[in-house]
Write a protein that holds these residues in place. Structure first.
Motif, mmCIF file in Angstrom:
data_model
loop_
_atom_site.group_PDB
_atom_site.id
_atom_site.type_symbol
_atom_site.label_atom_id
_atom_site.label_comp_id
_atom_site.label_asym_id
_atom_site.label_seq_id
_atom_site.Cartn_x
_atom_site.Cartn_y
_atom_site.Cartn_z
ATOM 1 N N ALA A 88 0.814 -1.231 0.000
ATOM 2 C CA ALA A 88 0.000 0.000 0.000
ATOM 3 C C ALA A 88 0.839 1.268 0.000
ATOM 4 O O ALA A 88 0.519 2.245 0.676
ATOM 5 N N LEU A 89 1.930 1.245 -0.771
ATOM 6 C CA LEU A 89 2.736 2.468 -0.905
ATOM 7 C C LEU A 89 2.036 3.425 -1.861
ATOM 8 O O LEU A 89 1.295 2.989 -2.748
ATOM 9 N N PHE A 90 2.294 4.715 -1.690
ATOM 10 C CA PHE A 90 1.688 5.698 -2.588
ATOM 11 C C PHE A 90 2.566 5.804 -3.836
ATOM 12 O O PHE A 90 3.711 6.259 -3.763
ATOM 13 N N ASP A 91 2.022 5.380 -4.963
ATOM 14 C CA ASP A 91 2.830 5.275 -6.182
ATOM 15 C C ASP A 91 3.183 6.622 -6.798
ATOM 16 O O ASP A 91 4.079 6.706 -7.634
ATOM 17 N N PHE A 101 5.892 10.794 4.714
ATOM 18 C CA PHE A 101 4.485 11.185 4.647
ATOM 19 C C PHE A 101 3.821 11.411 6.020
ATOM 20 O O PHE A 101 3.282 12.505 6.267
#
Lengths: 250, 245
Positions: A88-91, A101
């Motif tokens: 669930a990393l922010f791409d 973050f």
């Protein structure tokens, strides 16, 4: 301490499990195990109220998390770090920004302090070289490690690992297991590890919660699990272990 | 889930977004990004849509009014007023339902199915404030601006088509456009653009935020967001015309 009391959850007519109760002591590492689809991930998502139950309570130091107002709930959630199954990393942002973050939004730290904390975090997971890389370019194991750095950057009290080693090769799995142990010991974090990998359980856990047949089927320490034989009320646990092709006595 | 339940869920979603809108610190960076994406990056398609709509209207009006004793300036009046009252807002919004609405639903849907929304919530973020509020705000701020751009390019396109085809001289076209220009028409167009901007962004956010079921689910959400946005634009257009005009 986390107390799970008489939880019941169903999706429409499909019962996931009911009457699930157990406790997790401060600093303890608990493995929640069971076959795919038995509701392990659903269960841990109740611990920080990402999912609400049909019945039951989750008490965090005596406070029922499902009764909290949204603002108080968000405060409570900040005490948890979560490593999601797919990381669930922010791409849209790079590795460094992913770890930075929570710091940018929940602390008043200066840019220099943030950089120092993030690089320390990436150092703990051996990824300082990947700070500027886009997360989409990282391998599965690297993504998990970045997600771990992000989950621990605010020094949470509780850390939830949802299938931390699934889909990884044995060497990378061992690296992740070592990190779980290291975070538990060095940061004194209470850890909840969802897995169906018996090897991981033996490596990292102190206590085991086994879900099967829509109920909590067995609970005990890893030592008790090792001492189990194929008789009496832990037969389903032994069947699960045998099916996972792991020779526990070895 | 029946229609009434869906409406209730959408209303609760909007209520949560409204309550979250005070949390400016959470979404201010995203708002700037969204203003650029919704506004600046939509300029080419809006200019093109406006210009061709105006051009086609001029040619068709000229063809329909090719009657003796009808002054050619009426073409400028019909084209400019139609664009200001109706086409500048409606055609632009229908096109942007595909561009802006589909992008929003896909982005949020992908974030939902890849657990990025759960990740935000688990960190203690208000995910609605972070993801939904800036997108809806960008819609209601930028759609009126895009309406003005579409209207100017529409009248310009109509004028150019009239001159190049010989259907109407520029002086006649502008005479008609000026004589039948009422500021109220522009206000009405701006109101429509505001409403359509809200409809497109809120419906698309809703569909994306509650997407389920992996890649196929995201695809379905995007399709539903685009189709529903178009239907609601037409419905809202009718209601506004019936109530206000």
């Amino acid at each position: 301490m986390i107390e799970v009391k008489n939880l019941k959850k169903s999706f429409k007519e499909n019962l996931v499990w009911e009457d699930v109760s157990f406790t997790i002591d401060e600093g303890e590492t608990v493995a929640i195990i069971g076959r795919s689809g038995c509701g392990k991930s659903v269960l841990v998502k109740h611990l920080n109220a990402l999912i609400y139950p049909d019945e039951g309570q989750v008490l965090i130091e005596g406070q029922n998390i499902f009764e909290l107002e949204y603002v108080a709930l968000r405060k409570m959630r900040q005490r948890f770090g979560v490593l999601f199954q797919g990381s669930a990393l922010f791409d849209s942002i790079n590795t460094f920004e992913n770890v930075a973050f929570p710091l940018r939004y929940f602390t008043e730290k200066s840019e220099e302090e943030i950089e120092s904390i993030v690089m320390d975090g990436l150092g703990m997971v051996n990824l300082t070289d990947a700070a500027d890389q886009n997360t989409a370019e990282l391998s599965g194991g690297m993504r998990r490690r970045v997600a771990l750095a992000r989950a621990t950057v605010l020094r949470p009290d509780f850390l939830i690992y949802d299938e931390p080693t699934s889909g990884l090769d044995p060497q990378t799995s061992n690296e992740i297991n070592d990190l779980i142990k290291s975070f538990a010991q060095n940061l004194n974090i209470t850890s909840i590890v969802v897995t169906h990998d018996i090897h991981s359980v033996l490596e990292v856990a102190e206590t085991v919660v086994f879900l099967e047949g829509q109920e909590l089927c067995w609970r005990g320490t890893v030592e008790e699990m090792k001492a189990s034989d194929n008789t009496s009320d832990n037969k389903r646990l032994m069947n699960f272990i045998t099916a996972s092709e792991y020779k526990i006595k070895q | 889930m029946n229609a009434l339940e869906k409406l209730g869920k959408y209303a609760l979603f909007l209520y949560r977004a409204l309550r979250s809108s005070y949390d400016v610190k959470i979404y201010k960076n995203n708002l700037v990004n969204e203003l650029i994406k919704v506004g600046y990056e939509s300029l080419p398609i809006v200019l093109l849509t406006g210009a061709f709509t105006g051009a086609v209207m001029t040619l068709q009006t000229s063809y329909q009014l090719d009657i003796a004793f009808v002054p050619r300036s009426i073409i400028g009046a019909i084209v400019s007023q139609s664009i200001l009252i109706e086409l500048g807002a409606v055609i632009t919004s229908l096109v942007l339902a595909g561009k802006v609405g589909a992008r929003i639903a896909t982005e949020l849907g992908t974030m939902r199915v890849s657990e990025q929304v759960d990740a935000l919530e688990s960190m203690g973020f208000n995910s609605v404030a972070f993801l939904v509020v800036p997108r809806v705000l960008a819609g209601v701020i930028m759609f009126p601006v895009l309406y003005i751009v579409a209207s100017v390019s529409g009248v310009g396109g109509g004028l150019l088509a009239g001159v190049l085809s010989g259907a109407v001289p520029s002086s006649e076209f502008m005479l008609g456009a000026r004589e039948f220009f009422f500021p109220w028409d522009v206000l009405f167009g701006l109101l429509k653009a505001f409403v359509f901007g809200f409809v497109i962004t809120s419906v698309s956010c809703y569909k994306g935020y509650y997407a389920t079921g992996g890649a196929e689910g995201v695809g379905n959400s995007t399709t539903q967001a685009t189709v529903l946005s178009c239907i609601y634009i037409l419905l809202a257009d009718f209601v506004l015309a019936a109530v206000i005009l």
